[in-house]
Write a protein that holds these residues in place. Structure first.
Motif, PDB file in Angstrom:
ATOM      1  N   LYS A  61      10.393  16.682  30.840  1.00 38.64           N
ATOM      2  CA  LYS A  61       9.754  17.887  31.367  1.00 38.64           C
ATOM      3  C   LYS A  61       8.487  18.214  30.590  1.00 38.64           C
ATOM      4  CE  LYS A  61      10.636  22.757  32.449  1.00 38.64           C
ATOM      5  NZ  LYS A  61      11.650  23.855  32.431  1.00 38.64           N
ATOM      6  N   THR A  66       9.371  11.871  35.216  1.00 33.89           N
ATOM      7  CA  THR A  66      10.721  11.756  35.755  1.00 33.89           C
ATOM      8  C   THR A  66      11.341  10.503  35.155  1.00 33.89           C
ATOM      9  OG1 THR A  66      10.140  12.817  37.851  1.00 33.89           O
ATOM     10  CG2 THR A  66      12.136  11.465  37.822  1.00 33.89           C
ATOM     11  N   ASP A  68      14.809   8.466  35.041  1.00 33.14           N
ATOM     12  CA  ASP A  68      16.146   8.308  35.608  1.00 33.14           C
ATOM     13  C   ASP A  68      17.051   7.646  34.573  1.00 33.14           C
ATOM     14  OD1 ASP A  68      15.253   9.377  37.987  1.00 33.14           O
ATOM     15  OD2 ASP A  68      14.854   7.428  38.908  1.00 33.14           O
TER      16      ASP A  68
END
Length: 304
Positions: A61, A66, A68
């Motif tokens: 963040k 992003t 995963d």
């Protein structure tokens, strides 16, 4: 003629709890050095607990990423056959069990490596029909050593041997042809046979089926001085740039780790270096250079 379908790209790092900050920094460095390519960032966080998952999410963040996090597919290493090897050591051999099936090109990067220049050309490199792109291992500069290694692990003499710290997979070809599975099964049959564990068995599985990449894409510590424009720097050896007494050749990289981890719960991972620490780094480096000049000449001849 129908247009060539767009490829799906991915980048993956693997780490246990101790190396999660470094692995996340490796993925961040890849993201920051891509413009024409959009690569999905994957992290195999070995044995990660809820607190660590939260730390990964907070890091992502902070840097607008992003990441995963993939489930851990590695076997228990307290079993007799695997007791010598850490789960992080084995992780690459089990990636095919958890990497998303829609990935076409997958860049694997060790947690102790970092991208420092554009990687668009690397992701789109022509692999000449091979299933893997990789860089010669440092040991290739020493024929007598590589001959012994190849004889021990069953590779033909005179062939090439790659370093597994940075690997560009034609992922679908690797999976469809069972190459990762072959490496894993080779290791599981004789885990004590391979001094460089997963690197050895990956070389066996991809023997004759890998394309030699420019050394700038895996500038290992020993060859870094001979690479004019490194794109990925790989901190091989015991000392790392986030440590207080760091490798002198990697001293400029400490700033990246301190910046990337600033404001996170991992900030203390990057240790401050005192004047004494820097003097020790400097002295250690030049002492090594002076005592290994013949070795350095061989490395220069092979990689320059």
């Amino acid at each position: 003629m129908s247009p060539t379908p767009a490829l799906n790209y991915g980048a993956i790092a693997c780490a246990d709890a101790n190396m999660l900050p470094a692995a996340c920094c490796a993925l961040l460095s890849i993201h920051n050095n891509l413009k024409a390519v959009n690569a999905k960032l994957l992290l195999l966080a070995l044995g990660a607990e809820e607190t660590q998952l939260q730390e990964i999410a907070a890091f992502a963040k902070r840097h607008s990423l992003t990441i995963d996090v993939l489930p851990d597919p590695t076997p228990r290493t307290d079993e007799p056959a695997f007791g010598r090897w850490s789960r992080a050591t084995l992780a690459r051999l089990y990636m095919e069990l958890i990497v998303p099936g829609d990935i076409d090109r997958l860049l694997y990067i060790d947690a102790d490596a970092v991208a420092v220049a554009s990687l668009d050309e690397l992701f789109q490199a022509d692999l000449d029909g091979k299933a893997l792109g990789a860089v010669d291992d440092y040991v290739m500069a020493f024929p007598e050593k590589i001959d012994r290694r190849q004889q021990r692990i069953g590779l033909k003499k005179g062939g090439r041997y790659f370093n597994a710290g940075v690997l560009l997979f034609d992922w679908k070809k690797s999976v469809e042809d069972g190459l990762i599975r072959k490496a894993r099964e080779t290791f599981e049959r004789e885990p004590e046979r391979f001094p460089s564990h997963d690197q050895d068995v990956l070389n066996i599985a991809y023997d004759g089926n890998w394309h030699r990449l420019d050394a700038r894409y895996n500038a290992q510590t020993g060859i870094l001085p001979f690479i004019e424009q490194p794109a990925i720097v790989h901190f091989t050896g015991r000392k790392k740039p986030w440590q207080a007494v760091m490798p002198w050749t990697h001293r400029r990289m400490k700033a990246f780790y301190c910046w990337a981890l600033e404001g996170t719960t991992w900030a203390s991972f990057c240790k401050a270096s005192s004047l004494t620490d820097n003097m020790a780094s400097f002295a250690g480096h030049y002492s090594t250079v002076l005592t290994t000049l013949p070795k350095i000449a061989k490395v220069r001849a092979h990689f320059h």
